[in-house]
Scaffold this active site. Structure first.
Site, PDB file in Angstrom:
ATOM      1  N   LYS A 183       0.747  -1.250   0.132  1.00  0.00           N
ATOM      2  CA  LYS A 183      -0.547   0.078   0.288  1.00  0.00           C
ATOM      3  C   LYS A 183       0.976   1.249  -0.128  1.00  0.00           C
ATOM      4  O   LYS A 183       0.488   2.118  -0.616  1.00  0.00           O
ATOM      5  CB  LYS A 183      -0.620  -0.122   1.520  1.00  0.00           C
ATOM      6  CG  LYS A 183      -1.964   1.013   1.217  1.00  0.00           C
ATOM      7  CD  LYS A 183      -2.640   1.518   2.760  1.00  0.00           C
ATOM      8  CE  LYS A 183      -2.636   0.490   4.338  1.00  0.00           C
ATOM      9  NZ  LYS A 183      -1.691   1.449   3.947  1.00  0.00           N
ATOM     10  N   ARG A 230     -10.326   2.330   9.706  1.00  0.00           N
ATOM     11  CA  ARG A 230      -9.955   1.343  10.599  1.00  0.00           C
ATOM     12  C   ARG A 230     -11.023   0.334  11.300  1.00  0.00           C
ATOM     13  O   ARG A 230     -10.724  -0.614  11.252  1.00  0.00           O
ATOM     14  CB  ARG A 230      -9.097   1.358  11.201  1.00  0.00           C
ATOM     15  CG  ARG A 230      -7.823   2.094  10.071  1.00  0.00           C
ATOM     16  CD  ARG A 230      -6.035   2.023  10.723  1.00  0.00           C
ATOM     17  NE  ARG A 230      -5.717   2.387  10.578  1.00  0.00           N
ATOM     18  CZ  ARG A 230      -3.875   2.182  10.416  1.00  0.00           C
ATOM     19  NH1 ARG A 230      -3.514   1.243  11.901  1.00  0.00           N
ATOM     20  NH2 ARG A 230      -3.072   2.558  10.006  1.00  0.00           N
ATOM     21  N   ARG A 265      11.250 -10.377   5.500  1.00  0.00           N
ATOM     22  CA  ARG A 265      11.388  -8.602   5.808  1.00  0.00           C
ATOM     23  C   ARG A 265      12.654  -8.511   6.691  1.00  0.00           C
ATOM     24  O   ARG A 265      12.778  -9.404   7.455  1.00  0.00           O
ATOM     25  CB  ARG A 265      10.339  -8.078   6.060  1.00  0.00           C
ATOM     26  CG  ARG A 265       9.514  -7.562   5.193  1.00  0.00           C
ATOM     27  CD  ARG A 265       8.985  -6.269   5.880  1.00  0.00           C
ATOM     28  NE  ARG A 265       7.696  -6.613   6.632  1.00  0.00           N
ATOM     29  CZ  ARG A 265       6.260  -5.644   6.680  1.00  0.00           C
ATOM     30  NH1 ARG A 265       6.300  -4.906   5.567  1.00  0.00           N
ATOM     31  NH2 ARG A 265       5.978  -5.620   8.027  1.00  0.00           N
ATOM     32  N   ARG A 307      12.440  -7.417  12.646  1.00  0.00           N
ATOM     33  CA  ARG A 307      11.646  -6.425  12.959  1.00  0.00           C
ATOM     34  C   ARG A 307      10.577  -7.223  13.942  1.00  0.00           C
ATOM     35  O   ARG A 307       9.859  -8.416  13.332  1.00  0.00           O
ATOM     36  CB  ARG A 307      10.603  -5.535  12.386  1.00  0.00           C
ATOM     37  CG  ARG A 307      11.585  -4.526  11.333  1.00  0.00           C
ATOM     38  CD  ARG A 307      10.187  -3.339  10.963  1.00  0.00           C
ATOM     39  NE  ARG A 307       9.642  -4.030  10.028  1.00  0.00           N
ATOM     40  CZ  ARG A 307       8.651  -3.534  10.029  1.00  0.00           C
ATOM     41  NH1 ARG A 307       8.322  -2.430   9.610  1.00  0.00           N
ATOM     42  NH2 ARG A 307       7.482  -3.760   8.924  1.00  0.00           N
ATOM     43  N   ARG A 317      -2.034  -9.214  13.330  1.00  0.00           N
ATOM     44  CA  ARG A 317      -2.705  -8.820  12.527  1.00  0.00           C
ATOM     45  C   ARG A 317      -2.876  -8.144  11.494  1.00  0.00           C
ATOM     46  O   ARG A 317      -4.298  -7.638  11.364  1.00  0.00           O
ATOM     47  CB  ARG A 317      -1.218  -7.877  11.910  1.00  0.00           C
ATOM     48  CG  ARG A 317      -0.640  -7.113  13.630  1.00  0.00           C
ATOM     49  CD  ARG A 317       1.165  -7.155  13.204  1.00  0.00           C
ATOM     50  NE  ARG A 317       1.047  -5.847  11.508  1.00  0.00           N
ATOM     51  CZ  ARG A 317       2.267  -5.876  10.796  1.00  0.00           C
ATOM     52  NH1 ARG A 317       3.541  -7.253  11.240  1.00  0.00           N
ATOM     53  NH2 ARG A 317       2.583  -5.566  10.278  1.00  0.00           N
TER      54      ARG A 317
END
Length: 602
Positions: A97, A173, A208, A237, A248
């Site tokens: 996004k 959201r 990632r 991370r 999430r």
């Protein structure tokens, strides 16, 4: 200034808009042409030009112009302020996004608004809203919806967002947030959702890696580090573990599904499982189309205001029914009067969103029951309507029913014999309109194509032993919400070949035939059983009432039409008889004598 086929640029308020219209190389703007930078509207009057068709508009980010070239002697330009794009974009973690937001901002110049950035900015600036949000953030609590909505609303109210348009990233959201925006009348033009399979998202997140030195994000498979040195210092991370990613994604899925009901009518899902360039190509196409539709809507509002004023003015200026209508052939002036009368009524109805329309006009030259009927007059009326709507950029299908029946029973109504050939050989102008803006076809569902904007059907009618209504119904079903206009239809049931009425499904057929709304009606009234002298006329021009006129001889060689009464709907023969005899509306009279025939006619 010489006008060529290449786009001519006209300036308004220091903003330019290219209007591509073809003219001859020797045509030039007259010295009376004027441009005003201090006014929001102006007109440019060139030397005499033929009709031109504009089907697309190009312009700057601030102002768009519409050229109205329906008059042969002038080019009228309407100027208005363009409504900027308003876009919401949503996507799960690792959907790409952020990358798409950067590309959208770069291409369309929108103001990018992210709630995360807003929170950090407000807190850093020490604003009232920022301080309230900071209290929650410092205590590890979620910032309440009303605070976030207040921040978003305040940001959207700033001049840059109002002038350039905005891209709201990842907000709302929740259902409560979306409903809060709806109450404040903050609504996007389109709601983009990046759709990526869950397993791909998990792989993107888990793979990632963060470079703690540069802050750059890598992916062990899709975007590996450039050197071994960088690879050695990469870290994962804390929130990129598979367990946390799934959590999430579950939260995102729950919230996004709740929001969808608010934006279902403007929702556009984009497949995010492609290269970023491919994804943006689809987004770019979508937003460009939305932008064009907004321009068309604004142009439509300007045009409707102009046409509404013109319609009321034309009704006030209406000069009345032409006289000597029994003199055949009609003069060119009389024919053009009726062509224009029909055109104005039809345009008003179409602009009002009417989609099932019919024109019924029975002046002597258009009345097949009279021996002075002229097919050329009907074809000329159809040509005027088709060309006028094509001038507005619409693609028109002009349809004439083909042969009905099979074998020895094959044929078509005598009134329509040869009419398609006449249409094909008519003069449609010098700009290749036939085959582009106007096409000729027959009646039936197979004649409806996606590129057609409206359909004009020439005198559809039943024949002995055959019914056109089934083909007509199939065509209107295929046309959907696109306008279908019947010109002088004759859809009453006729006897079959054995002399017996077509009774099977008759009620349904007549109900369907009655579903078409009159946008124009004109009929001359005569003595019973005669076609002379004219006693009066009944006229209706959308959206006005039916008007009943009486013909009055003033002196030898002179006559006029005097209005007797108006009706909200088409009057019956008895109502017309009563009006001529001066009887009150509520007094019932049996139709008889010289007026009796009207009951059968109406």
């Amino acid at each position: 200034m010489i006008l060529h086929y290449s786009p001519t640029v006209i300036h308004c308020n220091n903003v330019s808009s290219a209007l591509p219209f073809p003219t001859s190389s020797h045509s030039s703007l007259s010295s009376s042409s004027s441009l005003s930078s201090s006014s929001s509207s102006f007109s440019v009057i060139p030397s005499p030009l033929p009709r031109q068709r504009l089907s697309s508009f190009h312009g700057s980010k601030d102002t768009y112009l519409k050229a109205n070239t329906k008059t042969k002697l002038g080019l009228k330009v309407m100027c208005f302020q363009k409504e900027p794009l308003k876009v919401m974009i949503s996507g799960p973690p690792a959907s790409g996004k952020g990358t798409q937001c950067e590309m959208i901002v770069q291409k369309f110049g929108l103001v990018h608004i992210s709630t995360g950035d807003l929170l950090r900015s407000e807190v850093s600036a020490g604003t009232e809203i920022g301080n309230r949000a900071k209290e929650y953030m410092n205590s590890g609590r979620l910032v309440p919806d009303e605070i976030v909505t207040a921040m978003v609303t305040e940001r959207l109210s700033q001049n840059d967002a109002k002038e350039k348009g905005w891209l709201l990233d990842g907000y709302p959201r929740s259902l409560a947030q979306s409903q809060s925006l709806e109450k404040l009348k903050i609504r996007p033009d389109t709601y983009i959702v990046l759709d990526v399979p869950e397993e791909i998202l998990i792989d993107r997140c888990v793979g990632r890696r963060l470079d703690p030195v540069t802050g750059k994000i890598y992916h062990i498979t899709n975007f590996p580090p450039e050197t071994e040195e960088i690879k050695a210092r990469l870290v994962t991370r804390p929130d990129d573990t598979e367990e946390k990613v799934k959590s999430r994604l579950e939260i995102y899925k729950k919230n996004s599904e709740a929001i969808l009901s608010t934006y279902l009518d403007i929702l556009k899902k984009i497949d995010g499982n492609h290269q970023k360039e491919e994804i943006f190509k689809e987004i770019n196409s979508l937003l460009s189309q939305v932008q064009k539709e907004k321009i068309a809507t604004e142009l439509g509002k300007v045009a409707l205001q102009h046409e509404s004023h013109a319609a009321s003015s034309s009704q006030e200026r209406w000069r009345g029914i032409p006289t000597r209508l029994n003199n055949i052939p009609h003069s060119r002036e009389i024919r053009e009067y009726f062509y224009d009368d029909v055109l104005q009524a039809t345009q008003r109805a179409v602009n009002d969103g009417k989609t099932r329309l019919k024109v019924e006009i029975n002046i002597p030259e258009l009345n097949p029951e009279m021996d002075v009927y002229r097919i050329g007059t009907l074809m000329e009326l159809v040509r005027i309507l088709a060309l006028s709507f094509a001038d507005d950029g619409k693609r028109i299908k002009v349809c004439v029913q083909g042969s009905m029946g099979e074998g020895a029973l094959a044929g078509m109504p005598l009134q329509l014999a040869g009419s398609r050939k006449i249409l094909e050989f008519m003069d449609w102008g010098d700009y290749g309109v036939i085959g582009t803006f106007i096409n000729i076809g027959s009646i039936g569902a197979k004649e409806v194509s996606e590129q057609d904007d409206m359909f004009i059907l020439v005198a559809p009618q039943n024949a002995v032993g055959n019914c056109i209504i089934d083909d007509l119904r199939a065509m209107t079903d295929a046309a959907g919400s696109r306008p279908v206009i019947l010109i002088n239809p004759r859809l009453k049931d006729l006897p079959g070949s054995s002399g017996i009425m077509q009774t099977m499904g008759r009620d349904k057929r007549l109900e369907y035939a009655a579903s078409f709304e009159n946008c124009y009606f004109f009929r001359l009234l005569y003595y019973a059983g005669t076609q002379y002298p004219i006693m009066g006329a009944l006229r209706m021009s959308y959206p006005y009432e039916y008007e009943l006129f009486k013909r009055v001889d003033e002196s030898p060689g002179k006559e006029k039409y005097v209005i007797l009464s108006t009706f909200e709907g088409k009057p019956t023969g008895e109502e017309i008889n009563d009006a001529f005899e001066g009887k009150p509306r509520n007094q019932v009279k049996k139709a008889a004598g010289i007026w009796g025939f009207l009951s059968g006619v109406f």
